[in-house]
Design a protein around this motif. Structure first.
Motif, mmCIF file in Angstrom:
data_model
loop_
_atom_site.group_PDB
_atom_site.id
_atom_site.type_symbol
_atom_site.label_atom_id
_atom_site.label_comp_id
_atom_site.label_asym_id
_atom_site.label_seq_id
_atom_site.Cartn_x
_atom_site.Cartn_y
_atom_site.Cartn_z
ATOM 1 N N SER A 497 0.853 -1.187 0.000
ATOM 2 C CA SER A 497 0.000 0.000 0.000
ATOM 3 C C SER A 497 0.885 1.232 0.000
ATOM 4 O O SER A 497 2.070 1.163 0.356
ATOM 5 N N LYS A 498 0.267 2.368 -0.395
ATOM 6 C CA LYS A 498 1.089 3.561 -0.651
ATOM 7 C C LYS A 498 0.275 4.811 -0.382
ATOM 8 O O LYS A 498 -0.937 4.834 -0.612
ATOM 9 N N VAL A 499 0.945 5.836 0.147
ATOM 10 C CA VAL A 499 0.296 7.127 0.331
ATOM 11 C C VAL A 499 1.243 8.220 -0.144
ATOM 12 O O VAL A 499 2.463 8.110 0.004
ATOM 13 N N VAL A 500 0.678 9.259 -0.755
ATOM 14 C CA VAL A 500 1.438 10.436 -1.192
ATOM 15 C C VAL A 500 0.916 11.627 -0.394
ATOM 16 O O VAL A 500 -0.256 11.992 -0.506
ATOM 17 N N LEU A 501 1.787 12.220 0.443
ATOM 18 C CA LEU A 501 1.394 13.327 1.310
ATOM 19 C C LEU A 501 1.938 14.632 0.741
ATOM 20 O O LEU A 501 3.146 14.763 0.547
ATOM 21 N N LEU A 531 -0.660 10.963 9.983
ATOM 22 C CA LEU A 531 0.286 11.223 8.901
ATOM 23 C C LEU A 531 0.104 12.623 8.327
ATOM 24 O O LEU A 531 1.077 13.282 7.942
ATOM 25 N N THR A 532 -1.132 13.089 8.261
ATOM 26 C CA THR A 532 -1.372 14.456 7.793
ATOM 27 C C THR A 532 -0.764 15.465 8.755
ATOM 28 O O THR A 532 -0.184 16.481 8.334
ATOM 29 N N GLU A 533 -0.885 15.186 10.054
ATOM 30 C CA GLU A 533 -0.239 16.058 11.043
ATOM 31 C C GLU A 533 1.274 16.051 10.873
ATOM 32 O O GLU A 533 1.941 17.086 10.956
#
Length: 987
Positions: A497-501, A531-533
């Motif tokens: 899985s992957k996230v782009v912040l 993660l947004t924080e």
């Protein structure tokens, strides 16, 4: 509200907490319990507030900007007016230095974060109740403490040390309690999983409805909390008890079975859609007693919209079954239903087993997912804490990026992370830092023009386009057409899985933080909140560092043009000098001076002058290569440093291009076109100086001479001026030679070793200079390549060789294949293949035996592109030969892929092969390699019979050299072909 032993409304608490979320949460808790609270965001404001209005108690976080909790505590305890105020520090107590600092600064109590609300309130009660007593019992004491493998001797108040020990003890008890509860939960889960597996195993072995029912209840008794049960099956005749375990005898009495009970009524009216609690069941009322003493859970047995029956289970305790327990029992009922259906339709057994196993696996996965979720959240908290600690300490953006990536991998256990900077003008992403398992994956991602052409960076494009996190929780489910092929490399590296912040600075997208997790479904709502924080914290740090970097930037760059200033120019040139010291290269320093610049400032104003300087700086960048060094030294002085080869006219061409580029196009200043010109002075390393300061002084001297002599540019050394002038004259003559067709082709024959006949010709370029006669190739070919005139000369050579071959055919001489050499500059051209095709097409369908010779080292440059070009050449019935084989660095894996026909052994190995065993072994190995690849072998530079004889024994196909003939004019080749000249017979 919890009762207190004192009036809390008289207690004013000063709260120092930099996190608005944490501060608001704690304020709400304290005010809810009657305390008056004043909150400030840092230690500095807390100290000022305490001095303005002395509070009853101070609670402070340890990590804060401006002034941390330890410094605040120290200041409070040193202040005569404030020292008696009790102070609680909120800390993780994870670092020995935190404990030591707390004792040294005089903290009254320590509370570990995260804390429970009731524990915090209890510690406040304890501290306030004992406050007056502690005032009279303050006594310093010393003791030796063993912490973290080291001994520490501390001196502090006895009560302070006691409070610390109490805090640590209570914290340990709390942690032990949590661990105990976790053990009980895990034990219950293991017991439940074991029971579920037992039920699954038992039902697997059952092949009849009776066996299914018996096994279902037998193993249901092994589930935690299940004491008894019975199972109804439903058919056209109503309900019947199919199996029972540990139930009262009254349930089996025939009379009691005639009436429809509550669970049957719900089942028949389709009200029993899930496992539910049945209270006051008439089946369980003891004989002679009207009060129910038991309850049970009813689980419907349904599958494929067919009702099979009911499974009733009785618990060991009086409490009703919880929702989770009912969910589990419903899953068990579903398994029993599947088994009943399988027993009834045995021919569909494997399909039903698969459905039951799928249901069981999903149930287990949900429970494992819950446990894994807790672990994931702890990992994210650890990352957030580590990055926040790093932000306080880093001094550069690159250090911030490197440590953020490393913390995410080490603490968050992400497989791979990277941070990239976003360029809004080009929509490109530049990777700045990475950590974890990359294995070349990042280099394969398209990071250019990601919004318009996302390709395999579609998730990054989504994050950039909408400026919000973009998530893919299962890379195996990628359906995006252009990126579907990329999930396999990701899975091979453990990315699931992957996230782009997005990283936002000054309300603009500045970069992205990309994290790859080893689990699917990792990024749910809670993880994304943290993660947004974290991304916000990194963005804040980037903004702070950006402002700090701007201050540092101006120390080395000119504020008007943004070009390096004199200090940075000197540093960069000194570094360049140190790298070329042993490379036999020249570094030239050029100083440019704008003419009449002061007049522009006086007539148009300094703003117009600054605009001119900025435009000039941009134009100079366009005229120079990226490897050249450009700087703005002062008002109208620019400096350039260029590296070039010895005896090269390159620096003269650069000067002409720069000076012409400045004067040729006007500059737009205040809506008006303005043309300016410049003069230049040049000095060169090492002849004119061995350090940058000397080179700058000498370049300025040359510039002054140019101004006095009205020359556009001058070199510091007069002899260098003369050398450049001479080489420019030679260049001019060469251009005239091409225009006036002074170039000629000579041909050197290639001889077949078996027959002794001429098997080929190599075309060799010569210059027939009217003044100096025939000029050898080494005297003019390098200059042709340096000035790129080789492109025109190379096309002429190819066209001339074909023309001569056509003429020999027309004369009936049956000419052999003609080989033409290809320059590196020719091969690098995008239109190389089309140029060859156009020359071939000019032969007007006459069959010409043509071969292109390309040196080994040239082919290995940009090997993949060259392979494609040579394949097209081969498809045009043109053979390809690797020239000077053995002198380059070609890989054997690529040689097999190269679309070539011939290997030519370099003459350096042939000269000494009869006396040097090493050279002989190399020649033998090359011949064997070529034959294994089905290639012909030609040996160059063969001058003796002994060499030719040895090459024939080694099975070399052809030779070329003075043994037969040097390069000769076309007329001599005609004579050889008419006479059918042979190689003298070898002895």
């Amino acid at each position: 509200m919890t009762s207190r032993k004192f009036n809390t409304s008289n207690v004013e608490i000063l709260l120092a907490e930099d996190s608005p979320t944490q501060a608001e949460k704690l304020r709400y808790l304290l005010e809810e319990h009657g305390y008056r609270v004043m909150a400030v965001p840092n230690g500095k404001e807390a100290l000022a507030a305490a001095r303005r209005q002395k509070p009853t108690l101070i609670i402070s976080d340890v990590m804060m900007p401006e002034m941390d909790g330890f410094m605040l505590c120290g200041e409070i305890k040193r202040d005569e007016q404030l020292k008696d105020i009790p102070m609680i520090l909120l800390t993780s107590l994870s670092d020995i230095r935190d404990i030591m600092k707390g004792l040294e600064c005089g903290a009254d109590n320590f509370i570990r974060k995260p804390y429970e609300d009731q524990y915090l309130l209890a510690r406040i009660d304890y501290l306030l109740i004992n406050h007056e007593l502690r005032k009279n019992q303050k006594m310093q004491m010393g003791m030796e403490i063993y912490l973290g493998g080291q001994k520490h001797f501390i001196t502090a108040e006895r009560q302070q040390i006691v409070d610390l020990l109490i805090s640590i003890y209570e914290d340990a008890v709390h942690i032990n309690k949590e661990l105990h509860e976790r053990q009980l939960e895990l034990a219950h889960s293991n017991h439940l999983l074991t029971g579920l597996y037992r039920i699954a195993e038992g039902l697997n072995q059952a092949v009849s409805q009776h066996e299914v029912c018996e096994k279902a209840l037998e193993y249901a008794m092994e589930l935690p909390g299940i004491e008894a049960g019975w199972l109804y099956l439903c058919d056209d005749n109503g309900f019947r008890v199919a199996a029972a375990r540990n139930i009262p005898a009254s349930l089996l009495v025939a009379e009691t079975m005639e009436d429809v009970c509550e669970c049957q009524r719900l089942f028949l009216t389709e009200g029993l859609g899930h496992a539910i609690n049945i209270v006051q069941c008439t089946r369980l009322i003891p004989l002679g007693n009207d009060t129910p003493s038991f309850h049970h859970a009813s689980v419907p047995l349904r599958i494929n919209n067919q009702s099979r029956g009911i499974m009733n289970l009785i618990g060991m305790k009086q409490d009703l079954f919880t929702d989770n327990e009912l969910e589990t029992l419903y899953g068990v009922g579903h398994q029993v239903s599947i088994a009943l259906e399988r027993a009834r339709l045995h021919e569909h057994m494997e399909q039903l087993v698969e459905e039951r196993t799928t249901a069981l696996t999903a149930e287990i996965s949900r429970r494992k997912e819950y446990e894994a979720r807790i672990v994931r959240l702890n990992r994210i908290y650890s990352v957030l804490s580590g990055i926040n600690t790093t932000i306080v300490r880093v001094r550069g953006r690159q250090e911030l990026f490197d440590k953020a990536c490393r913390i995410a991998v080490d603490h968050g256990q992400f497989v791979f992370t990277w941070i990239g900077i976003f360029h809004a003008d080009t929509q490109n992403i530049t990777p700045m830092a990475k950590a974890g398992r990359d294995d070349g994956y990042l280099s394969q991602i398209n990071l250019a023009n990601v919004i318009d052409s996302p390709g395999n960076s579609w998730l990054i494009a989504e994050a950039i386009k909408w400026v919000k996190p973009a998530i893919c929780n299962d890379l195996t489910l990628i359906t995006h057409e252009s990126t579907r092929a990329w999930h396999a490399p990701a899975l091979d590296r453990g990315y699931h899985s992957k996230v782009v912040l997005p990283l936002i600075v000054d309300s603009h997208l500045a970069g992205i933080f990309v994290l790859y997790a080893p689990e699917t479904g990792f990024f749910d709502e809670e993880e994304m909140t943290l993660l947004t924080e974290m991304a916000g914290d990194i963005s804040f740090a980037m903004d702070h560092l950006k402002k700090e970097e701007r201050i540092n930037y101006l120390a080395f760059f000119d504020a008007v043009t943004d070009l390096p200033n004199r200090a940075l120019f000197v540093d960069r040139v000194d570094q360049r000098i140190s790298t070329i010291h042993h490379d036999h290269e020249i570094l030239s320093v050029i100083i440019l001076d704008l003419e009449r610049f002061s007049s522009i400032n006086e007539s148009l104003g300094h703003q117009a002058g600054d605009s001119l300087l900025r435009q000039l700086g941009k134009r100079l960048k366009q005229l120079l290569y990226e490897t050249d060094i450009l700087a703005h030294l002062s008002a109208d002085y620019f400096a350039i440093a260029i590296k070039h080869g010895e005896d090269s006219t390159g620096i003269a061409h650069v000067l002409e291009k720069v000076l012409f580029g400045i004067q040729d196009q006007p500059f737009l200043i205040g809506g008006q076109e303005l043309r300016v010109s410049a003069r230049a002075g040049t000095s060169s390393y090492p002849a004119d100086g061995r350090n940058t300061d000397t080179l700058l002084r000498n370049a300025e001297t040359a510039l002054k001479k140019a101004k006095l002599s009205y020359d556009k540019h001058l070199f510091y050394a007069p002899e260098f001026n003369a050398r450049v002038t001479e080489k420019l004259k030679l260049e001019t003559k060469l251009r005239r030679a091409i225009e006036e067709e002074q170039l000629v082709l000579h041909y050197q024959p290639k001889i077949d070793l078996e027959s002794g006949q001429i098997s080929g010709l190599e075309a060799l370029m010569r210059w027939k200079d009217p003044d100096n006669g025939l000029v050898p190739p080494l005297s003019f070919i390098p200059l042709l390549e340096e000035t790129r005139m080789i492109l025109e000369a190379g096309r002429w050579a190819l066209d001339k060789a074909i023309s001569d071959s056509k003429r020999w055919q027309a004369m009936g001489l049956n000419p052999p294949k003609v080989a033409v050499n290809v320059s590196p500059i020719q091969l690098r051209q995008k239109d190389f293949v089309s140029m060859v095709a156009s020359v071939i097409n000019g032969a007007k369908n006459v069959t010409i035996g043509l071969e292109l010779e390309i040196t080994e080292s040239v082919i290995m440059q940009d090997i993949e592109a060259n392979i494609q070009k040579l394949r097209i050449i081969r498809d045009m019935d043109i053979e390809v030969a690797i020239d000077d084989f053995g002198t380059g660095y070609s890989s054997l894996s690529y040689i097999a892929k190269l679309p070539v026909n011939v290997l030519k052994i370099d003459r350096a190995f042939i000269i000494n092969m009869t006396s040097n065993p090493d050279d002989l072994n190399i020649v033998s190995a090359i011949i064997s390699l070529a034959h294994s690849l089905d290639l012909r072998v030609i040996a160059e530079g063969v001058e003796t019979n002994e060499q030719a004889q040895l090459l024939r024994e080694l099975k070399c196909n052809e030779i070329q050299g003075y043994l037969f003939s040097p390069g000769v004019p076309a007329e001599k080749v005609e004579e050889f072909l008419r006479q059918k000249k042979l190689l003298p017979k070898l002895i």
